[in-house]
Design an enzyme around this catalytic site. Structure first.
Site, PDB file in Angstrom:
ATOM      1  N   LYS A  24      16.739 115.370   6.344  1.00  0.00           N
ATOM      2  CA  LYS A  24      17.538 116.445   7.011  1.00  0.00           C
ATOM      3  C   LYS A  24      17.055 117.916   7.976  1.00  0.00           C
ATOM      4  O   LYS A  24      16.786 119.153   6.562  1.00  0.00           O
ATOM      5  CB  LYS A  24      17.948 116.719   5.601  1.00  0.00           C
ATOM      6  CG  LYS A  24      20.046 116.665   6.099  1.00  0.00           C
ATOM      7  CD  LYS A  24      21.317 116.409   4.960  1.00  0.00           C
ATOM      8  CE  LYS A  24      22.022 116.863   4.823  1.00  0.00           C
ATOM      9  NZ  LYS A  24      23.467 117.365   4.033  1.00  0.00           N
TER      10      LYS A  24
HETATM   11  C1  E4P Z   1      26.577 116.545   4.036  1.00  0.00           C
HETATM   12  O1  E4P Z   1      25.333 116.325   4.155  1.00  0.00           O
HETATM   13  C2  E4P Z   1      26.378 118.063   3.375  1.00  0.00           C
HETATM   14  O2  E4P Z   1      26.128 117.654   2.756  1.00  0.00           O
HETATM   15  C3  E4P Z   1      27.595 118.244   2.100  1.00  0.00           C
HETATM   16  O3  E4P Z   1      28.937 116.859   3.316  1.00  0.00           O
HETATM   17  C4  E4P Z   1      28.789 119.678   2.393  1.00  0.00           C
HETATM   18  O4  E4P Z   1      29.455 119.545   1.980  1.00  0.00           O
HETATM   19  P1  E4P Z   1      30.129 121.123   1.268  1.00  0.00           P
HETATM   20  O5  E4P Z   1      30.944 121.799   1.919  1.00  0.00           O
HETATM   21  O6  E4P Z   1      31.548 120.138   0.496  1.00  0.00           O
HETATM   22  O7  E4P Z   1      29.462 121.746   0.151  1.00  0.00           O
END
Ligand code: E4P
Length: 216
Positions: A87
């Site tokens: 990622k």
């Molecule tokens: C995506 O891969 C992120 O880990 C995640 O969805 C972020 O979510 P949040 O805005 O609830 O922290």
């Protein structure tokens, strides 16, 4: 649409996996910190455990921000298990690194995407997944689901193969709206997934059936 769970919590990952509908997992540094995972070895071991639980793509986020370090860190993450997806944040060196990983056969998830322009760049770099953060967009008084629809349209018109991974999902309704808007994947905490089960008429109907079943 594939379902990923967005957590580093092993109990929640197991619970979602046992439902039989889980296709993968996404994590981020905040989610790992929430579980108290500290140090490179512990982080790698945690990813390995997740990979052993879920047979699907597991996103592991780099914390480096320059090209060379992102590539080095990503290579180490990818070596943990064949299902690891590196990622990478949507920054200039991140885009360069996405292209490097693409050229070297390593799957990627481009994270922290908040605009169609960023999604085009991620697709051009060959990202396996692009992650628009719809809940955070909603938080800023904009429409996150609208962005999913816009990216889906652009990718279809342009023939991009990057999969749209709707992230930062806050509710069961978000999941339904993302499915409608053309997301290939939604990643969300366990609660919105379980929220899809709920309908009061199901509960009322089941109670009545069980009551009548006593007469059989
Ligand atoms: C995506 O891969 C992120 O880990 C995640 O969805 C972020 O979510 P949040 O805005 O609830 O922290």
């Amino acid at each position: 649409m594939k379902f990923f769970i967005d957590t580093a919590n092993l109990d929640q990952i197991r619970e979602a996996n046992e439902l039989g509908i889980l296709d993968g997992v996404t994590t981020n540094p905040s989610l790992m910190a929430k579980e108290g995972i500290k140090g490179a070895e512990a982080i790698a071991a945690h990813y390995k455990t997740i990979c052993d639980i879920v047979d699907g793509d597991i996103s592991a986020e780099v914390i480096s921000t320059d090209f060379k370090s992102i590539v080095e860190e990503g290579k180490k993450l990818a070596a943990i298990h064949p299902n690891i997806v590196v990622k990478v944040p949507m920054i200039k060196d991140g885009v360069k690194a996405l292209k490097w990983f693409t050229d070297n056969g390593i799957k990627t998830n481009c994270t922290l995407v908040f605009s169609a322009g960023q999604a085009i760049l991620a697709a051009k770099a060959g990202a396996t997944y692009v992650s628009p953060f719809i809940g955070r967009i909603d938080d800023s008084n904009w429409d996150g689901v609208e962005l999913i629809a816009q990216i889906a349209h652009i990718y279809q018109v342009q023939g991009f193969e990057t999969e749209i991974l709707a992230a930062s999902i806050r509710s069961a309704l978000h999941i339904v709206k993302c499915a409608e808007a053309g997301a290939d994947v939604c990643t969300c905490p366990l609660e919105p997934i379980l929220g899809l089960l709920k309908h009061p008429l199901t509960d009322i109907g089941l109670a009545k059936f069980l009551e009548d079943a006593k007469k059989l």
